[in-house]
Each structure stands twice: as structure tokens, then as C-alpha cells.
Design an enzyme around this catalytic site. Structure first.
Site, PDB file in Angstrom:
ATOM      1  N   GLU A  59       2.748  80.213   4.688  1.00  0.00           N
ATOM      2  CA  GLU A  59       4.068  79.594   4.566  1.00  0.00           C
ATOM      3  C   GLU A  59       5.179  80.602   4.842  1.00  0.00           C
ATOM      4  O   GLU A  59       6.140  80.309   5.568  1.00  0.00           O
ATOM      5  CB  GLU A  59       4.228  79.000   3.171  1.00  0.00           C
ATOM      6  CG  GLU A  59       5.601  78.465   2.838  1.00  0.00           C
ATOM      7  CD  GLU A  59       6.026  77.285   3.679  1.00  0.00           C
ATOM      8  OE1 GLU A  59       7.220  76.950   3.676  1.00  0.00           O
ATOM      9  OE2 GLU A  59       5.168  76.681   4.360  1.00  0.00           O
ATOM     10  N   HIS A  99       5.503  81.675   8.527  1.00  0.00           N
ATOM     11  CA  HIS A  99       6.204  80.615   9.264  1.00  0.00           C
ATOM     12  C   HIS A  99       7.712  80.712   9.034  1.00  0.00           C
ATOM     13  O   HIS A  99       8.508  80.586   9.972  1.00  0.00           O
ATOM     14  CB  HIS A  99       5.684  79.246   8.818  1.00  0.00           C
ATOM     15  CG  HIS A  99       6.415  78.106   9.436  1.00  0.00           C
ATOM     16  ND1 HIS A  99       6.918  77.047   8.702  1.00  0.00           N
ATOM     17  CD2 HIS A  99       6.765  77.854  10.726  1.00  0.00           C
ATOM     18  CE1 HIS A  99       7.525  76.208   9.506  1.00  0.00           C
ATOM     19  NE2 HIS A  99       7.454  76.659  10.731  1.00  0.00           N
ATOM     20  N   HIS A 116      11.107  67.161   9.619  1.00  0.00           N
ATOM     21  CA  HIS A 116      10.981  68.595   9.873  1.00  0.00           C
ATOM     22  C   HIS A 116      10.140  68.856  11.122  1.00  0.00           C
ATOM     23  O   HIS A 116      10.470  69.720  11.942  1.00  0.00           O
ATOM     24  CB  HIS A 116      10.336  69.259   8.653  1.00  0.00           C
ATOM     25  CG  HIS A 116      10.457  70.751   8.636  1.00  0.00           C
ATOM     26  ND1 HIS A 116      11.639  71.415   8.855  1.00  0.00           N
ATOM     27  CD2 HIS A 116       9.531  71.727   8.424  1.00  0.00           C
ATOM     28  CE1 HIS A 116      11.444  72.724   8.785  1.00  0.00           C
ATOM     29  NE2 HIS A 116      10.162  72.938   8.525  1.00  0.00           N
ATOM     30  N   HIS A 167      -0.941  54.645  15.604  1.00  0.00           N
ATOM     31  CA  HIS A 167      -0.800  55.858  16.420  1.00  0.00           C
ATOM     32  C   HIS A 167      -1.720  55.781  17.646  1.00  0.00           C
ATOM     33  O   HIS A 167      -1.317  56.158  18.752  1.00  0.00           O
ATOM     34  CB  HIS A 167      -1.147  57.080  15.570  1.00  0.00           C
ATOM     35  CG  HIS A 167      -0.987  58.385  16.296  1.00  0.00           C
ATOM     36  ND1 HIS A 167       0.207  58.800  16.856  1.00  0.00           N
ATOM     37  CD2 HIS A 167      -1.869  59.383  16.560  1.00  0.00           C
ATOM     38  CE1 HIS A 167       0.054  59.977  17.430  1.00  0.00           C
ATOM     39  NE2 HIS A 167      -1.205  60.356  17.275  1.00  0.00           N
ATOM     40  N   HIS A 184      -3.811  69.826  19.675  1.00  0.00           N
ATOM     41  CA  HIS A 184      -3.279  68.473  19.895  1.00  0.00           C
ATOM     42  C   HIS A 184      -1.767  68.446  19.634  1.00  0.00           C
ATOM     43  O   HIS A 184      -1.005  67.820  20.380  1.00  0.00           O
ATOM     44  CB  HIS A 184      -4.004  67.494  18.975  1.00  0.00           C
ATOM     45  CG  HIS A 184      -3.769  66.055  19.290  1.00  0.00           C
ATOM     46  ND1 HIS A 184      -4.020  65.505  20.528  1.00  0.00           N
ATOM     47  CD2 HIS A 184      -3.303  65.030  18.513  1.00  0.00           C
ATOM     48  CE1 HIS A 184      -3.727  64.209  20.503  1.00  0.00           C
ATOM     49  NE2 HIS A 184      -3.280  63.910  19.304  1.00  0.00           N
TER      50      HIS A 184
END
Length: 352
Positions: free
Chosen positions: A82, A85, A157, A266, A327
Site C-alpha cells: 500500500e 503505491h 479511484h 461484465h 488484464h
């Protein structure tokens, strides 16, 4: 400013924008990896981690953690994912701020020159918008943590990260592209088709973000559709169902039926998206005269094929993180390639 100095600053500006694009890819990848490895709450506060600028590790640090976050267990692996990032995202924000200031400097100098430079003047609105977008993205990052991964915030986000990457790429295309000559004027009519394909793709990316935010990937296995009696449990209303209020949304709070429905939509929209984009790209390829636009159209089709293959492999191999990350990144590459094609067609109009 003489021509040599002007060219020097222009080259440095282009290099900075290119580096920011590549850096944005890394930031998007790190964000996806953090989410996929369930490290989104590795640090329960923001912008630090348990009140520290880095992950706490010393005994004295742990005593403060226990005092300020009673009962909290510091998982160093997740916390570092975290924080790394966040460090990279913060660095990207500073880079975009530098680009905005650089743009302002170049714009000011160019505007003093003759009106002949009007078409080649450095963009200013886009860099300013990118800085504002980064600030908004930072707020969403804070809310992602403080609201314990509320799905709407998480999806926003994710979309914000994609927006920063694609708009940075658009800025690079604008400042480096050369006039497109030898193209017939009728190709301009395909710009509206490109915009339509972009809207369809953005909806698909948003659906993918909604799927990820609700941890719905494992709830639909099998190819091409979910195994079992999904027809009896599928509900379109469940797809847009807002999760009930919870103290923690990690690992999802929706029912398994709702998550399966989200995943199915999706997949359904993926078919629509692939069909529309390939149709538009082939239509442009058939009618374009210049290799620049033809190659851009081919790149879009290749990106679609790669994304479909990655989606199939992802399901067949039961959602490994590495393929899920690929992906995510391929979705960003597909978006960038479609924006590039759209920009080239729009540029034909401005160059006439």
C-alpha cells in the site's frame, strides 16, 4: 528565445511527458496489484501508515500502534504494498505539477511569437486539468482507506487512475504528433464512431471496476458463461445494487447471487465492447489511406484480441493475480490505443 534554446526546452518537455506516461502505467499497475493482493487496507490511515511515514517495524513503533490503533495487527507485506503505491502515486503527482509549470512557461514564451505558431502552441488546459485530477484522485485514495474500501469509492479511484494515464498519453500525442498529410477528408466522419466506441469501452472499464470493488470475480466460473443455473439467479437490478452500510467492505458484502450477476454483465458487455471496437477499427482501416491511421487501427484490434485472450485465461486458470494484473493493464492499453486512433482522425481535420 532563439530557436536552439526553444527546441532544447521542447525536447525536455516531451521527455518529461513521456516519462510521466510510463510512470503512470507503473502507478496503475501498483494500484491494481495492491487491490488484487487484498492490501488495500494494509495501512488503515492516510497518508501515512499507522501514523508513520513508512511501515512501522521497531518495538517502540509497535507500542504507539497499539496505543493509537487498539487491536490492530500490522501486516508488513500488505502495508508495504500500500505504501509503495502511495509513494509512486505521490511522485507522479509531482511530475504532473512540473509538467503544468513547464507548460505554462512554454505557453508564455510561445504566445509572444507570431500567430503562425498558433497550431503548434503547447497545450495548457490539459496539464492544468491533470493536476486537478491528481488532487481529486488523492482525495479518493484517502476515502478508499477511511471508508474501508466502499465499492463506489474504489471504483471511482480505479477510473481516476485510468483517466490520469490516458490523459497523460493524450498530452504526449498532442505535443509529438506531426501533420497527417495525404488522407482523404471523408475519414473525419469516423471520429464520431471513435467517440461512440470510447463510451462503450469506458462503460466496460467501469463495470470491471465495479466487479473488482465488490470482489465478484470468483463468483462466475466456467466459459463462456457461468457454470450452474445462473439463469435462475441472474438479476439486472442486483448489478446496480449499492452495498448496505458496513464498517468494512473488504472481501465484499453483497450476496453471491448479486456478485454473479455483476460478473455476468461484465462478460455480456465485453462482447458488445469487442464487437463495436473491432467494427469501428476495421471500418477505419478499410477507408484510410495513410499508414499512420491504418497502423493505429490495427493496434486497436490487436489490443482487443489480447484482452479477450487474457480474460479467457484469467477465468480458465481461476483468477491468478499475475493474469488479473495483465488484464487490468491491457484494458488501459486498449483505452490508450483507441484514444490514439481517435486523436489521429481528429488531427486530419485540424490539418486540412
Amino acid at each position: 528565445m532563439n530557436k536552439k534554446v526553444s527546441q532544447y526546452f521542447k525536447n525536455k518537455y516531451q521527455a518529461l511527458v513521456l516519462f510521466s506516461c510510463l510512470f503512470a502505467v507503473v502507478v496503475v499497475g501498483l494500484g491494481a496489484y495492491t487491490r488484487l493482493s487484498d492490501a488495500g487496507l494494509g495501512c488503515p490511515d492516510w497518508p501515512g501508515c499507522y501514523g508513520f511515514l513508512t511501515v512501522p517495524k521497531h518495538l517502540s513503533d509497535m507500542s504507539l500502534v497499539e496505543q493509537n490503533f487498539p487491536g490492530a495487527v500490522v501486516e508488513s507485506g500488505k502495508a508495504w504494498k500500500e505504501m509503495i503505491h502511495r509513494y509512486f502515486a505521490g511522485t507522479l503527482g509531482l511530475m504532473l505539477l512540473a509538467i503544468m509549470l513547464y507548460s505554462l512557461y512554454l505557453f508564455k514564451n510561445q504566445s509572444l511569437n507570431s500567430a503562425k505558431l498558433k497550431k503548434h502552441i503547447t497545450p495548457l488546459k490539459l496539464p492544468i486539468f491533470l493536476v486537478l485530477l491528481v488532487i481529486f484522485q488523492a482525495i479518493l485514495g484517502m476515502l478508499t482507506v477511511t471508508m474501508a474500501l466502499q465499492p463506489l469509492i474504489v471504483m471511482g479511484h480505479l477510473l481516476g487512475g485510468f483517466a490520469i494515464l490516458t490523459l497523460s498519453s493524450l498530452l504526449y500525442f498532442r505535443i509529438t504528433s506531426k501533420p497527417i498529410t495525404g488522407e482523404k477528408a471523408s475519414i473525419i466522419g469516423h471520429f464520431s464512431w471513435c467517440l461512440f466506441a470510447l463510451v462503450v469501452l469506458l462503460i466496460q472499464i467501469a463495470l470491471g471496476g465495479w466487479l473488482a470493488a465488490n470482489y465478484a470475480a470468483p463468483y462466475c466460473v466456467g466459459l463462456p458463461l457461468c457454470s450452474g443455473n445462473w439463469q435462475q439467479t441472474f438479476s439486472l437490478l442486483d448489478v446496480f445494487q449499492l452495498p448496505s452500510s458496513a464498517s468494512n467492505y473488504e472481501f465484499g458484502v453483497l450476496s453471491s447471487e448479486a456478485r454473479q450477476s455483476i460478473h455476468l454483465v461484465h462478460r455480456f458487455w465485453a462482447i458488445v465492447t469487442a464487437t463495436v471496437i473491432v467494427f469501428v477499427a476495421i471500418r477505419i482501416w478499410l477507408q484510410a489511406l495513410t499508414s499512420k491511421i491504418k497502423n493505429a487501427a490495427v493496434l486497436v484490434v490487436i489490443a482487443v484480441i489480447c484482452q479477450i485472450l487474457l480474460g479467457g485465461i484469467l477465468i480458465y486458470w481461476h483468477f491468478p493475480i499475475s493474469i488479473a494484473l495483465a488484464h487490468n493493464l491491457m484494458a488501459a492499453m486498449l483505452l490508450i490505443s483507441l484514444i490514439r486512433l481517435s486523436y489521429f482522425i481528429h488531427k486530419v481535420k485540424s490539418d486540412l
